[in-house]
Each structure stands twice: as C-alpha cells, then as structure tokens.
Write a protein that holds these residues in place. Structure first.
Motif, PDB file in Angstrom:
ATOM      1  N   GLY A 135     121.559  27.595 123.242  1.00 10.14           N
ATOM      2  CA  GLY A 135     121.618  27.271 124.661  1.00 10.14           C
ATOM      3  C   GLY A 135     120.442  27.809 125.456  1.00 10.14           C
ATOM      4  N   PRO A 136     120.592  27.861 126.765  1.00  6.82           N
ATOM      5  CA  PRO A 136     119.480  28.230 127.652  1.00  6.82           C
ATOM      6  C   PRO A 136     119.055  29.692 127.537  1.00  6.82           C
ATOM      7  CG  PRO A 136     121.514  27.999 128.912  1.00  6.82           C
ATOM      8  CD  PRO A 136     121.805  27.506 127.528  1.00  6.82           C
ATOM      9  N   LEU A 137     119.876  30.548 126.944  1.00  7.50           N
ATOM     10  CA  LEU A 137     119.507  31.964 126.833  1.00  7.50           C
ATOM     11  C   LEU A 137     118.896  32.287 125.473  1.00  7.50           C
ATOM     12  CD1 LEU A 137     122.653  33.492 128.594  1.00  7.50           C
ATOM     13  CD2 LEU A 137     120.422  32.993 129.599  1.00  7.50           C
ATOM     14  N   SER A 138     118.612  31.244 124.705  1.00  8.80           N
ATOM     15  CA  SER A 138     118.043  31.435 123.374  1.00  8.80           C
ATOM     16  C   SER A 138     116.703  32.172 123.421  1.00  8.80           C
ATOM     17  CB  SER A 138     117.848  30.052 122.740  1.00  8.80           C
ATOM     18  OG  SER A 138     117.067  30.167 121.579  1.00  8.80           O
ATOM     19  N   HIS A 139     116.533  33.115 122.502  1.00 11.24           N
ATOM     20  CA  HIS A 139     115.279  33.867 122.407  1.00 11.24           C
ATOM     21  C   HIS A 139     115.136  34.381 120.984  1.00 11.24           C
ATOM     22  CE1 HIS A 139     118.553  36.608 123.486  1.00 11.24           C
ATOM     23  NE2 HIS A 139     117.962  37.462 122.681  1.00 11.24           N
ATOM     24  N   PRO A 140     113.923  34.710 120.567  1.00 17.00           N
ATOM     25  CA  PRO A 140     113.758  35.256 119.220  1.00 17.00           C
ATOM     26  C   PRO A 140     114.351  36.660 119.150  1.00 17.00           C
ATOM     27  CG  PRO A 140     111.650  34.554 120.150  1.00 17.00           C
ATOM     28  CD  PRO A 140     112.631  34.562 121.263  1.00 17.00           C
ATOM     29  N   PRO A 141     114.718  37.118 117.940  1.00 18.67           N
ATOM     30  CA  PRO A 141     115.182  38.504 117.807  1.00 18.67           C
ATOM     31  C   PRO A 141     114.163  39.482 118.399  1.00 18.67           C
ATOM     32  CG  PRO A 141     115.602  37.298 115.794  1.00 18.67           C
ATOM     33  CD  PRO A 141     114.819  36.373 116.675  1.00 18.67           C
ATOM     34  N   ARG A 142     112.897  39.176 118.221  1.00 21.97           N
ATOM     35  CA  ARG A 142     111.906  39.939 118.982  1.00 21.97           C
ATOM     36  C   ARG A 142     111.260  39.001 120.005  1.00 21.97           C
ATOM     37  NH1 ARG A 142     106.697  42.616 116.548  1.00 21.97           N
ATOM     38  NH2 ARG A 142     106.279  40.417 116.141  1.00 21.97           N
ATOM     39  N   SER A 195     106.256  39.505 104.110  1.00 28.72           N
ATOM     40  CA  SER A 195     105.648  39.261 105.425  1.00 28.72           C
ATOM     41  C   SER A 195     106.111  37.953 106.063  1.00 28.72           C
ATOM     42  CB  SER A 195     104.127  39.324 105.332  1.00 28.72           C
ATOM     43  OG  SER A 195     103.682  38.439 104.332  1.00 28.72           O
ATOM     44  N   ASN A 196     106.509  36.967 105.246  1.00 28.78           N
ATOM     45  CA  ASN A 196     106.947  35.727 105.913  1.00 28.78           C
ATOM     46  C   ASN A 196     108.300  35.881 106.628  1.00 28.78           C
ATOM     47  OD1 ASN A 196     108.303  35.821 103.522  1.00 28.78           O
ATOM     48  ND2 ASN A 196     107.952  33.672 102.953  1.00 28.78           N
ATOM     49  N   PHE A 197     108.976  37.002 106.436  1.00 28.76           N
ATOM     50  CA  PHE A 197     110.193  37.248 107.222  1.00 28.76           C
ATOM     51  C   PHE A 197     109.886  37.522 108.690  1.00 28.76           C
ATOM     52  CE2 PHE A 197     112.260  37.347 103.208  1.00 28.76           C
ATOM     53  CZ  PHE A 197     113.545  36.915 103.493  1.00 28.76           C
ATOM     54  N   LEU A 198     108.623  37.846 108.975  1.00 30.23           N
ATOM     55  CA  LEU A 198     108.268  38.047 110.386  1.00 30.23           C
ATOM     56  C   LEU A 198     108.547  36.793 111.203  1.00 30.23           C
ATOM     57  CD1 LEU A 198     104.996  40.114 109.989  1.00 30.23           C
ATOM     58  CD2 LEU A 198     107.134  40.863 111.079  1.00 30.23           C
ATOM     59  N   THR A 199     108.468  35.630 110.550  1.00 32.24           N
ATOM     60  CA  THR A 199     108.762  34.382 111.257  1.00 32.24           C
ATOM     61  C   THR A 199     110.179  34.403 111.843  1.00 32.24           C
ATOM     62  OG1 THR A 199     107.359  33.321 109.611  1.00 32.24           O
ATOM     63  CG2 THR A 199     108.637  31.870 111.036  1.00 32.24           C
ATOM     64  N   TRP A 200     111.115  34.981 111.098  1.00 35.20           N
ATOM     65  CA  TRP A 200     112.490  35.078 111.604  1.00 35.20           C
ATOM     66  C   TRP A 200     112.546  35.875 112.917  1.00 35.20           C
ATOM     67  CZ3 TRP A 200     116.965  32.742 110.415  1.00 35.20           C
ATOM     68  CH2 TRP A 200     117.146  32.202 109.139  1.00 35.20           C
ATOM     69  N   TYR A 201     111.730  36.932 112.977  1.00 36.41           N
ATOM     70  CA  TYR A 201     111.753  37.781 114.173  1.00 36.41           C
ATOM     71  C   TYR A 201     111.148  37.088 115.394  1.00 36.41           C
ATOM     72  CZ  TYR A 201     112.911  42.029 111.520  1.00 36.41           C
ATOM     73  OH  TYR A 201     113.539  42.981 110.763  1.00 36.41           O
ATOM     74  N   ASN A 202     110.251  36.150 115.126  1.00 35.20           N
ATOM     75  CA  ASN A 202     109.435  35.614 116.224  1.00 35.20           C
ATOM     76  C   ASN A 202     109.867  34.247 116.732  1.00 35.20           C
ATOM     77  OD1 ASN A 202     107.758  37.861 116.271  1.00 35.20           O
ATOM     78  ND2 ASN A 202     106.485  37.062 114.612  1.00 35.20           N
ATOM     79  N   GLN A 203     110.859  33.648 116.100  1.00 30.02           N
ATOM     80  CA  GLN A 203     111.274  32.302 116.507  1.00 30.02           C
ATOM     81  C   GLN A 203     112.715  32.290 117.029  1.00 30.02           C
ATOM     82  OE1 GLN A 203     108.628  29.610 113.450  1.00 30.02           O
ATOM     83  NE2 GLN A 203     110.810  29.706 113.100  1.00 30.02           N
ATOM     84  N   PRO A 204     112.968  31.448 118.038  1.00 31.10           N
ATOM     85  CA  PRO A 204     114.358  31.292 118.488  1.00 31.10           C
ATOM     86  C   PRO A 204     115.045  30.174 117.708  1.00 31.10           C
ATOM     87  CG  PRO A 204     112.911  30.061 119.925  1.00 31.10           C
ATOM     88  CD  PRO A 204     112.028  30.660 118.847  1.00 31.10           C
ATOM     89  N   GLY A 205     116.346  30.104 117.853  1.00 31.00           N
ATOM     90  CA  GLY A 205     117.092  28.973 117.299  1.00 31.00           C
ATOM     91  C   GLY A 205     117.670  29.253 115.919  1.00 31.00           C
ATOM     92  N   THR A 206     118.783  28.592 115.625  1.00 31.13           N
ATOM     93  CA  THR A 206     119.414  28.697 114.315  1.00 31.13           C
ATOM     94  C   THR A 206     118.900  27.576 113.431  1.00 31.13           C
ATOM     95  OG1 THR A 206     121.408  29.540 115.390  1.00 31.13           O
ATOM     96  CG2 THR A 206     121.644  28.763 113.121  1.00 31.13           C
ATOM     97  N   PRO A 207     118.239  27.896 112.325  1.00 32.66           N
ATOM     98  CA  PRO A 207     117.761  26.826 111.447  1.00 32.66           C
ATOM     99  C   PRO A 207     118.928  25.988 110.909  1.00 32.66           C
ATOM    100  CG  PRO A 207     116.776  28.925 110.839  1.00 32.66           C
ATOM    101  CD  PRO A 207     117.853  29.233 111.842  1.00 32.66           C
ATOM    102  N   LYS A 208     118.638  24.707 110.771  1.00 33.35           N
ATOM    103  CA  LYS A 208     119.609  23.837 110.107  1.00 33.35           C
ATOM    104  C   LYS A 208     119.185  23.726 108.642  1.00 33.35           C
ATOM    105  CE  LYS A 208     120.487  19.760 112.038  1.00 33.35           C
ATOM    106  NZ  LYS A 208     120.361  18.296 112.239  1.00 33.35           N
TER     107      LYS A 208
END
Ligand code: TRP
Ligand code: ZN
Length: 868
Positions: free
Chosen positions: A364-371, A440-453
């Motif tokens: 929703g509208p409050l979506s943000h990355p973990p970082r 290091s590619n786990f950093l992508t998880w920290y930097n992106q919003p949204g739940t992957p499908k």
C-alpha cells in the motif's frame, strides 16, 4: 489503480540517506545532573568533545529552556551561538571543547512519552530514536558514542534512583532530597541513555555468565505486581544462556535492570543495562495474563536482552540502518521462541503476523524498503517492514548458510565491529567474509520495497520420469524506487508420493544449497527452472517450506493437493500454509470447503492429543482483516464477513460431535508442559466457540461454567468472549464479574475493554460507552489500544462507524502523543481498496483531517496515505 501514475511529493523536512555526513565533533564523555522537582526538572550537562572533521558544532535540542551555556570556561552570550527550535550551533568552535549547559524541562507535563516523562508516580525516559534532545543539548545521533556519568537527584518520596551502568555513590542532599551517581563504562549513543525515578519494589536474582561474571538481575515494578515478574526473570536468565550458546555472546556488565512502566508507547526499550518495559511486556501470571501475552513477554524479554549485542555493543550508524539492529534482533528472538515451544507453531504465528501486517503495508501507500533511503519522521519507520521483513532477510541468509557458517559469519561481525556504529552493508560483508559465502546480493532485499511475487509452474513427463519446476519472480513498480532488481529467494521444497504420502528423495542436477537433500534451491534470477529426475509418478510438491522467503507464492495447486498437504506434509508450517491457501480460495474465490473439512477429519484424530497447539492452528480461518488485505479494489467488508461466517457455520455443522467431544476431553490443568497446556486451552476455546456457533443450547452454560471455575486468564477470557460476542444471557453478569475482579489490574482490565471493543456486534454507541467509561484513559496507550485495537478486529465496524473514531483520535493525539496518533491512523491506510461510496467517504474524512494536524508524525503518515 496504479501507484506509479501519481507524482511524488517530498516535504522539505525530508532527510536522505545519501546526505549522511560524519559528525564534526565526537563526545568523549558526558556528565549529566538531573534534578527532579514537582513542577520542573533541571538538567546540567558537561560535555567533553573533540573535533573530528571540519564543520560547526551542532547540538540538537527540542523544548528546552536554556538557562546557561559555557564553552571552555566562558559563559556565552546570545550572539555567540545560534539557537532555533531544533538545534544550537556554535560557529568556529575550537577543536577541543568543554561545554556546560543548564536547561529546564517539564517531564510532569510531557504527554508525548518521549524524553523524560512522568507516568503516575514514576519518572522515566524513552530516548530512542530522538528523545535525548528533549533532555539536554547534545549531538543526538547514533554514531556519536560516549561514556555517560549520571547524577540523579529527587525528593525522598522517590526512593528508587536508577541510571545506566554501575552505582558509584548514593547519598543525602538534605532532609528532603537524595541523589545517586551512576556510571556506564560502555560507550553508547544517547538513544540508549535511561534513568528512572520513583517508588518501586524489586525482584532480585542473579546469573553467572560463561566467563564467570556475576550479574545482579533486578526487575522493578509496583509492589503488587512483583509476583507477576517471575516468568520474565526466568525468561531473562534463559535468554542470557541462549545468547552464549547460540552466538557466543556473554553479558558484559555487573547488573541488568528492567523497569515496568504502565504508560509506554511501544513494547520495550533496550537501554544499556536498564531496560524500560511496557508493563504488558513484562508482567505475566496465568491468573491475569493470557497465554499469547505470556509468550509475548518471553519474546520481548529476549528481544531486549539480545539487543545488548545487536544494537548496543554494535549500534547503527544512522537511523536509516534501523533494521540492522531490529531485523537481526527479531530474528534472534524468533529463534529463541522456537526453542520455547513448538518450532512449527512459533513459525506459523510469526508468519501470520508478517502476512497480516507487513504484506499489506508493503502493498500500500506506506510501502518502503527495510532500509528506507528517506524519511520525514523516523518514528514512523518503526514498522512491520523494518522489524518483520528485516528479520526474514536474516532468516533467509541463515537458511542459506546453515548453522555453522552462519555462526562463523556472526562471529566475524561481533569481532570486527564491537564498539562501533555500522551499516547494513557492514553486516552483510561480515557475514560473507566470515562464512566464505558471498551474500552481497541480499542487499537488494534491504533496498527495495514491495513483496516479490514468486510464480511457479510444474510439469511432469512420465516418459522421461522427470518433474520440472519453472520459476519466475516479479515486483510491482514503485514511484520512488524505479530500478527494481531480482532478489535471491531461497526456495525450500519437498516432493511427496501422491499415493502413499511418503516424502521422496530428490535427484536433481540443478544446484541446491547444501546439497539436493536439504531441498533448498537458491532462485536469484528473473526466471529459472529446476528438473528432478527418477520421479516415477506425478508427485505433489510442497513449496516454500517453513516460509523460506517472504514472497507471495503463486502455484496452481488443485484443492485436493492442498488437502493432501494438510494431511501428509511433515513440515508443520506447510501443513498450516496449505490450510490457509485452501481457505483463502474458499473465501475469496468461492471454492468448495469440503476438501478442507475432509482433510481435517483425516488429520485431527491423531493430532489433537499429541500436538494440540498445532491442531488448534489448523482451525485458523483467515481473519476478515487478512482477507480484506488480499483485495486490492472494490473491497466490501460486509461481503467478506458474510462469507467467512458461512464457512465457519459450515465447519461447525460438518464436524458435528467432534466439537463437544473434544471440548469435554480436554483438561489443560493436567498438562505439566506449558506449551501442551497452552495448546489444550487454545483448542478448548475454539471448540467452545464452535459449540456456540452450532446453536448448541449447552454452549452458553458450558462457557459460563468455564468462566466461573477456571483460575486461568486464557480460559476465562475465552469463555467471556463466547458469551459477549454471542449476546448470551449470561454476558452482562460475566462482564460485571470480570470488571469487579480485575478493576485494579490494569492489564486485565485492558482485556475487558478489548473483548467488548472487538465484539462483531459492537456499535457506535457501545464503543462510545467504552471511551466514556471512568476507566478509559487517553494518557495510557495500552488502554487506548485495547479499544482501538479491539475495534480494528472487525473491518465492517472499522470502515463503518470506526472511521470517525480513528480520525478523531488522530486529531486529538496529533499534539498529545503524535507517535501513537500516527500509528492508530494507519488502521485506515487501505481506504483506497474500498468499493464506492465508502472509498470516497473515507477519503473525504482523511482529507478533512489534513489541515487539522501539525505533528510531523501524523502529517507524514496522512500525506503518504493520501498520495495514492
Ligand atoms: N528499540 C525498541 C525495540 O524494538 C523500540 C522502541 C521502544 C521504540 N520504544 C520506542 C521506538 C519508542 C520508537 C519509540 O526493542
Ligand atoms: Zn528492538
């Protein structure tokens, strides 16, 4: 609806991660002198500072009345510094600074519960993230670490004077007043500073660390609550041992204190050596506390204790890194709780929270990355995404590494960064180097919003005896984060023989982490396929076992395959997940409920006695709130309510005598293991509710009997709920009895408010009666949450008369307690999914609130909610 279509509006209060700069000055030491009086508090501070880089000397301060400022022995006049409502700057400060300030603050009228505040007879602090600047002028940022010495002085009517570290001295000022001086040997950021002044009793114990250090353990609470502190004390000692055994981290001070406070915005706070807890997260006693609350107490005790290493000894460089300490600490407390009870049920409960709160937040509208990379008000980022998704990222890396390598990685982290303020990159780097596996590619998880499908399709080739899975991942576009990339997704899976239900041995040439046997495939591309060979018959696949990644899985199971997994999966989590998936289809796509019922009938007889807790979870019918969160447009809460009730009614009928027989067969009081008893109580309450749903005339009598005869809060409340929610003739009597019994037990009384607020038949008038009740209190967040949280259990009510309730509260709390106001307003964040005319009505109500609010907290939340 397309989020991307709307322009991004940024306020000029926005702070960006990319603008991070090192502080110009570091603080070597701080001496604080806090003198508490009835109508003001005087704070003297002495800072020894040293220049580190070029720049002005910036001290942050808010709502402080500056009485005196002295730099290197000279009083400063107003033209020698710049002071505004947020900071004090000294231009051209010398490289060595000895700065003394004196300020007056007002804890007695501080309703925001941030900084130093008075709660009843108690003065306490809450400084994370930016409360310390409300106590004194200071470089209040987590990358400034210092040694704190604290003198606390107050009237002797407050016998307890606490601060972090060791007690150096205690004495009399005069007949009326006394003082204590504490020193914390560990360098720490200001957000971990705490002090407590009040009249409290204490429960004492001790612990010997693996290094032989004797630690005095103390839990402070009001006298009458001391007997309710034993569970917390036990959990504390257990946590201390657990962190030694699992992470090699012993405790580092000679004392560890916990203080229970009834007015607190969140669960608890990990101040170094002096935790401050919401009473709801420390007091536990089966007579007054539900099992769920007891489990929560144990996990929060562990959480705050684990922060001593993940958060305190190694802290965050800046607040964008919040999930560094929170995500890791939640992962650690979840693992601890998995050892306390059934690991599968703990995982079920944690994933249920993730899916019910974090997934909708991220959609929703409050979506943000973990970082996040920007924010207006950091208090708004203590979110499910930072905490729960943050924990999931750590869990994925731990799953990939396996126990031994993960430990090598965490050892490297602690050895490398002890005493420092670091970033998410530092954490992932230490894990990678320590384990020898590049993460290091786990950093992508920290930097992106949204739940992957995660979309998976399967194909069985009988001739080749091969079973092939095709995997695809995707992420919804986000206006503020345009360059979304594929993330590494560990997919834990198993194949089952469709006839016998036996798990198959996997053969595959595809690369599996730790070998094919473990069945964890690392999917880190946009698409991939896995082939299994020597599969003699079309198998049933079980995907994302134990929820190995926080993604939305789409796989075209047949309903019969899901029913099969409920019965044959050996992973308890995936048994539950299969039931959830099946029920979601029943409730949202009008599938038949029979396969679920048949699977229950086949599974339960062998499960109820040995594992009542897991059995109870198989009855989880997704809540109306969760179902609503799965609908993105034209959401009509009434329709979901009707459908869910219809399914529950069918279930009540279809299992016939099972409910009553099971109800009568359970006796939790005979169970010696807590988790076993907890399971029986959970089942007892479910079966009781189902008896009522069957229209069984005995149900209310059994409920009233259970209500009266039990000594256990879970049972008493379970029975009360059945009576109240069904408008049973016994309900008023039971409610009155509950009130009389617990009117002096704030946390139990919260349950009394909650049960009524959460009644599906609640009305505007009944909620109003609760908020006008003599025991309702807008100064106590727990009491507000019991009503507002209870009400939010029913979407029909929330989106009906509830809208006015939440908007009114947000307007009121905007000034009184903006942290809480902002949180409660978020109950309405999915307004845009509603069908018209409700959608427009709620939108108008939210827009009408905009000009009324002033706090950064509520304003940022409201603006984000409306920018869809
Ligand atoms: N660090 C605390 C925890 O997770 C969180 C916290 C406690 C907090 N109190 C707060 C955050 C007040 C913001 C405001 O354990
Ligand atoms: Zn925490």
């Amino acid at each position: 609806m397309n989020i991307a279509a709307n322009p991004v509006v940024e306020s000029n209060d926005t702070v960006y991660l990319k603008d991070y700069q090192k502080p110009a000055f570091l603080v070597e030491s701080i001496h604080l002198d806090i003198q508490v009086y009835d109508d003001y508090t005087l704070v003297d501070s002495t800072l020894v500072m040293q220049r580190q880089t070029a720049g002005n000397l910036v001290l942050l301060g808010r709502d402080l009345e500056l009485k005196n400022i002295n730099l290197n022995g000279q009083d400063l006049t107003a033209d020698q510094y710049q002071l505004d409502s947020e900071q004090l700057q000294i231009i051209d400060a010398p490289d060595q600074v000895l700065l003394k300030t004196q300020v007056i603050i007002h804890p007695e009228s501080n309703t925001q519960l941030e900084g130093l505040y008075q709660a009843g007879d108690l003065f306490v602090t809450q400084n994370e993230p930016e409360g310390f600047r409300k106590i004194t002028f200071y470089p209040d940022r987590p990358d400034v670490l210092s040694v704190f010495t604290t003198r606390v002085e107050a009237d002797k009517k407050y016998p307890v004077l606490l601060a972090n570290g060791n007690l150096l001295e205690k004495g009399e000022v005069d007949e009326k007043r006394h003082f204590a001086i504490w020193q914390d040997p560990t360098k720490k950021p200001a957000y971990l500073f705490a002090c407590v002044i009040g009249d409290l009793a204490v429960l004492k114990d001790h612990y010997t660390t693996s290094e032989g250090r004797e630690v005095a353990l103390e839990i402070y609470a009001i006298e009458k609550d001391i007997p309710k502190c034993h569970i917390a004390m036990h959990a504390l000692k257990h946590s201390m041992r657990w962190d030694e055994e699992h992470y090699g981290r012993p405790y580092d001070l000679d004392n560890y204190m916990i203080v229970a406070v009834s007015q607190f915005n969140m669960g608890a706070m990990e101040n170094k050596g002096l935790n401050i807890f919401n009473t709801s997260c420390v007091l536990a006693d089966e007579e007054y506390t539900t099992d769920a609350a007891i489990m929560r107490v144990q996990s929060v005790i562990a959480h705050e204790y684990f922060h001593n290493w993940t958060g305190n000894r190694i802290t965050c460089r800046d607040w964008f890194q919040l999930c560094l300490k929170e995500g890791l600490t939640v992962f650690r407390d979840q693992s601890f709780s998995e050892d306390l009870q059934s690991a599968a049920v703990q995982r079920i409960d944690d994933v249920a929270v993730l899916k019910a709160h974090q997934f909708p937040e991220d959609a929703g509208p409050l979506s943000h990355p973990p970082r996040p990379d920007h924010f207006v008000e950091i208090n708004n980022f203590y979110t499910a995404t930072v905490y729960e998704k943050g924990a999931e990222i750590n869990r994925m890396m731990a799953t990939l590494l396996g126990k031994e390598k993960f430990r090598q990685g965490t050892d490297e982290y602690f050895n490398r960064y002890d005493g420092q303020a670091v970033t998410v990159e530092d954490w992932v780097d230490a894990l990678s180097v320590g384990s020898g596996v590049d993460l290091s590619n786990f950093l992508t998880w920290y930097n992106q919003p949204g739940t992957p499908k995660l979309q998976v399709t399967a194909e069985y080739d009988a001739q080749k005896q091969s079973y092939r899975l095709q995997l695809t991942q995707s992420l919804k576009a986000h206006p503020k984060y345009p360059n979304l990339k594929a993330v590494p997704i560990p997919v834990a899976l198993a194949l089952f023989d469709a006839k016998t239900g036996e798990q198959l041995t996997l053969n595959s040439a595809s690369l599996f982490v730790n070998g094919v046997k473990d069945g964890v495939y690392l999917f880190d591309q946009d698409t991939a396929s896995i082939e299994f060979t020597d599969v003699t018959e079309q198998p049933v696949v079980s995907l994302l076992r134990n929820f190995s990644a926080p993604v939305n899985l789409e796989f075209d199971y047949s309903d019969d395959e899901l029913a099969f997994l409920i019965q044959h999966e050996t992973n308890g989590f995936n048994q539950w997940q299969a039931a959830q998936t099946l029920l979601e289809r029943v409730l949202l796509q009008d599938h038949a409920v029979d396969p679920y019922i048949q699977a229950l009938k086949n599974t339960l007889p062998a499960l109820v006695k040995p594992d009542p807790l897991l059995a109870s979870r198989l009855f989880d019918v997704p809540t109306e709130g969760y179902l609503g969160s799965r609908i993105d447009q034209n959401y009509q809460p009434e329709i979901i309510q009707q459908k869910r009730n219809a399914v529950l009614n069918t279930l009540a009928k279809a299992l016939g005598d099972f409910w009553k027989n099971t109800y009568l067969s359970l006796d939790p009081s005979l169970q010696t293991e807590f988790s076993q008893a907890m399971g029986e109580r959970a089942l007892k309450n479910i079966t009781l509710a189902m008896l009522a749903r069957q229209g069984n005339d005995q149900a209310f009598e059994l409920a009233y009997q259970q209500y009266q005869t039990t000594q256990n809060m879970t049972e008493r409340l379970g029975a009360l709920r059945v009576l109240v929610w069904n408008d049973a003739p016994q309900a008023p009597q039971a409610l009155q009895d509950f009130y009389d019994r617990y009117k002096d037990e704030a946390l139990s009384l919260d349950q009394w408010f909650m049960v009524q607020a959460a009644n599906p038949n609640a009305s505007k008038a009944s909620i109003q009666a609760l908020t006008e009740h003599a025991d309702y209190d807008l100064g106590t967040p727990n009491r507000i949450r019991s009503v507002s949280g209870g009400l939010s259990n029913n979407p029909v009510n929330t989106w009906g008369f509830g809208v006015e309730h939440y908007i009114g509260l947000a307007a009121y709390l905007d000034q009184k307690n903006p942290i809480l106001g902002s949180r409660l307003l978020q109950v309405l964040s999915r307004w845009y999914t509603l069908a018209e005319p409700q959608r427009g009505q709620v939108q108008n109500a939210l827009m009408a609130l905009q000009p009324l609010v002033k706090s950064k907290n509520v304003t940022e939340t409201l603006n984000s909610m409306l920018s869809i």
